[in-house]
Structures are given as structure tokens and as C-alpha cells.
Design a protein around this motif. Structure first.
Motif, PDB file in Angstrom:
ATOM      1  N   GLN A 182      68.744  34.800  24.144  1.00  0.00           N
ATOM      2  CA  GLN A 182      68.241  36.100  24.402  1.00  0.00           C
ATOM      3  C   GLN A 182      68.255  36.446  25.948  1.00  0.00           C
ATOM      4  O   GLN A 182      67.969  35.498  26.613  1.00  0.00           O
ATOM      5  N   THR A 185      73.999  38.467  30.276  1.00  0.00           N
ATOM      6  CA  THR A 185      74.970  37.722  30.928  1.00  0.00           C
ATOM      7  C   THR A 185      75.473  38.592  31.914  1.00  0.00           C
ATOM      8  O   THR A 185      75.873  39.724  31.892  1.00  0.00           O
ATOM      9  N   HIS A 270      74.289  33.355  34.202  1.00  0.00           N
ATOM     10  CA  HIS A 270      73.356  33.806  33.114  1.00  0.00           C
ATOM     11  C   HIS A 270      72.033  33.993  33.210  1.00  0.00           C
ATOM     12  O   HIS A 270      71.551  33.252  33.995  1.00  0.00           O
ATOM     13  N   ARG A 272      69.407  33.739  30.406  1.00  0.00           N
ATOM     14  CA  ARG A 272      69.224  33.875  29.062  1.00  0.00           C
ATOM     15  C   ARG A 272      68.294  32.706  28.553  1.00  0.00           C
ATOM     16  O   ARG A 272      68.447  31.514  29.145  1.00  0.00           O
TER      17      ARG A 272
END
Length: 366
Positions: A182, A185, A270, A272
Motif C-alpha cells: 500500500q 510509487t 518507492h 509503500r
């Protein structure tokens, strides 16, 4: 003749800093551990270059901090510069709240070698380098893993009480469990250049907050230095990573244009986090659980914190079935902290990467 069926207590897949440190923690506590790594050895190329004071305390807990201190540069800050090279802010945290400097420069291959070599001194730990995980399955009382030699078709079946996935950003285990990442990016691509020797005498990180070409340079041990340049949308990767272009970029921010280059590569960052970090008897740790932008230098350090948090909980859960509930606290404690570090990195990225010159001026003024 060795059996192709091996039993242990903890299985670890992935021998990066997180997996290696976790194995060291468990081995120091006498926990039977098998560590599997698909590559022939630990990493040889530069990756993470900054280690913080909390991570140094984790190494101290397994009696390895002194070895790293002998080959790293302790204590450095960050200097923020505008488009014309003018310094508008400096952050130099030299307090030793945890007994170590808050920011230290190191080389990941050297750290991994220290961690890997120490495993041979721990009788309860066994490593399988150059073996690849083929599949795994969870049972009510254990996890079963099949691994295959990268040199032959030889197969081994491993069984453990718990499995820890330290197999990186593209974690095969996380994907097999259908656990989504989740977050966002980054669309921006960065070119990372590692020098064998710098003539830049600034011992601190330099952050060039230039909307035309954000850049960061980081000091390293043994007079090494890293340069990171953000690419604009539409720029050709092959051209961007060419030696001629890289040397032109370095010339724009310092004196290292003609210095010997160790490596050039592109990378997309990223921000995430895995939706969950535990699935029955399987845990995610390090990059398998969270991916951070580089701006706060917390990617590897967050993985080291995972190892320190999870190791003792696994050990006590093995000693008494009543303690198994404590394993739920791993995600409860680590996930919010990892998210905070990612948010901090994103905020620092916005300072470093203003969208236009007016925003850059406002940031400098603030």
C-alpha cells in the motif's frame, strides 16, 4: 550422507542486512535457524551507505558494532544548497543519545560480510547460500520450505516453526501470500553514481535543492562518495546513465568530474508498506515489508529495527506456547514506525525536489 530433510526452529529466506542480523540475533540466543540465500555470497556492489545510532546499538547487541566502527566514518550532517550553490540550511546532529553518532557512512558489502562471517561462530545457525526457495506451505504446527541448489538439481526439504521473509522488495513470499503493498510509487527515476575516490573534501551530505536537477552527494568511508541525480520525465535512461552524461552532471555540483567511477545505475524509489506483516506462521521483514524513499536514509535501518524487534519475540514464543500472542505485537509496533520514517523521507524529498523556482525560493526563505 546428509539427509535431504532438515528440521529447525526458524527459517529465514534472504541474506541481506535484515536476514543476516536476524540470524545473528537468533543464533546468539541459541535458536536453531536456517538461513537461505539464492546468491552465491552477500552483496558485492554498493547499496545502502548510511547507518544510524539505533542500528549501531543493534550491532552492539550481537557484539559486532566495533568491527563496523573500524571501517566507517562516524558522524556527519547535511548541508542544503540552493540552485546557485548557496547554503541555506545545515543539519548536524552530533549528540550521542544512544552511545553512537546519529548518522554514519559505511559500505553495505562490508557490513554484510561482518554479519555473515559471524554466523559461522554460532552453532545453532546454518546457512544455505546459492540455494533458491522453490515453494513453501504452512501447516498447523510448522512451515515447510523446498529449496534447490543453484549449481545442480539437488533439492532439500526444510521444516521450521516459523518462516521470516527477508527476500527483498520483490518478495516471492509476500506475493505468494497475496499481501499487497500500500502506498505510492515514485514516477521519478534517479541515477546513482558511486565513486572509488573523491576529491570533495566536504565530510557532510550535500543536498542540492534545484528544481532543474535535484541532487544529493553522500560521503563514504575510505574517501568514497555517492552522487544521486533525479531525472526528468522523458529523459532517456541509456543516455542518462552513460559515463559522459554522468561526468557532466557531477561537474555541475562539485570537483569529482574526472574521478574513477565504481558503478552507475538507475533506480525508481518507492514509498509503500505491506498491508499485513504476518500470515499465520510467516512474517515479513525489511524491504519485503516496507519500501522507503532514500531521502532520510532509513530503508536499511528500518529493516534492522525489524530484526531487533522480531528476534526476541520469536525466541520467547518457541520457549512457551503461552507467549505466542506476543508475536502479534511485531506488526503493531513496527508498522507505524516504518510509516513515520517513510513520511519523514517524503517530507525531506519535497524540500529537496521543489517543483519550480518559486517554491524553491519559499523553501529556502522558510
Amino acid at each position: 550422507m546428509e539427509s535431504n530433510f532438515l528440521n529447525t526452529e526458524i527459517l529465514i529466506i534472504g541474506a541481506g542486512p535484515t536476514g543476516l542480523l536476524l540470524a545473528n540475533f537468533l543464533g546468539k540466543m541459541g535458536v536453531k535457524t536456517l538461513l537461505v540465500e539464492k546468491n552465491l555470497s552477500t552483496v558485492q556492489e554498493p547499496r545502502a551507505v548510511s547507518i544510524d545510532d539505533e542500528s549501531m546499538r543493534a550491532l552492539q547487541a550481537v557484539n559486532l558494532s566495533t568491527q563496523l566502527e573500524n571501517i566507517m566514518v562516524s558522524g556527519y550532517g547535511s548541508i542544503y544548497k540552493g540552485p546557485k550553490g548557496d547554503v541555506f540550511a545545515s543539519v548536524k546532529p552530533f549528540q550521542k543519545d544512544y552511545g553512537f553518532e546519529k548518522r554514519n557512512a559505511f559500505q553495505q558489502p562490508e557490513l554484510e560480510k561482518i554479519l555473515s562471517d559471524n554466523l559461522s561462530t554460532l552453532s545453532s545457525v546454518r546457512t544455505f547460500f546459492n540455494w533458491k526457495m522453490i515453494e513453501f506451505s504452512q501447516k498447523p504446527s510448522n512451515v515447510q520450505v523446498t529449496i534447490q541448489s543453484q549449481q545442480s538439481d539437488k533439492i532439500k526439504k526444510l521444516t521450521g516453526k516459523f518462516l521470516v521473509a527477508c527476500d527483498g522488495a520483490s518478495s516471492t513470499i509476500r506475493k505468494s501470500l497475496n499481501i499487497p503493498l500500500q502506498g505510492s510509487t515514485f514516477e521519478e527515476t534517479w541515477v546513482i553514481v558511486d565513486l572509488l575516490k573523491t576529491i570533495n573534501r566536504n565530510r557532510h551530505t550535500e543536498v542540492f535543492c534545484n528544481p532543474d536537477r535535484p541532487c544529493i552527494t553522500l560521503p563514504g568511508p575510505k574517501q568514497t562518495r555517492r552522487y544521486e541525480f533525479m531525472l526528468r520525465s522523458g529523459e532517456n535512461i541509456d543516455h542518462a546513465t552513460s559515463e559522459l552524461n554522468v561526468r557532466t552532471l557531477m561537474e555541475s555540483v562539485g570537483p569529482d568530474k574526472n574521478q574513477k567511477i565504481n558503478s552507475i545505475r538507475s533506480y525508481t524509489f518507492h514509498a509503500r508498506v505491506a498491508k499485513k506483516w504476518k500470515d499465520q506462521r510467516v512474517f515479513l521483514a525489511g524491504d519485503a515489508a516496507h519500501l522507503s524513499p532514500p531521502f532520510a536514509g532509513q530503508g536499511m535501518n528500518s529493516g534492522i529495527r525489524d530484526a531487533g524487534n522480531l528476534a526476541w519475540k520469536l525466541a520467547v514464543s518457541l520457549s512457551d506456547a503461552k507467549n505466542k500472542k506476543i508475536l502479534d505485537s511485531y506488526e503493531e509496533e513496527r508498522k507505524p514506525h516504518a510509516l513515520e520514517m517513510i513520511n519523514l523521507a517524503l517530507k525531506m524529498g519535497r524540500i529537496m525536489n521543489p517543483r519550480n523556482h518559486f517554491k524553491a525560493w519559499r523553501i529556502r526563505a522558510f
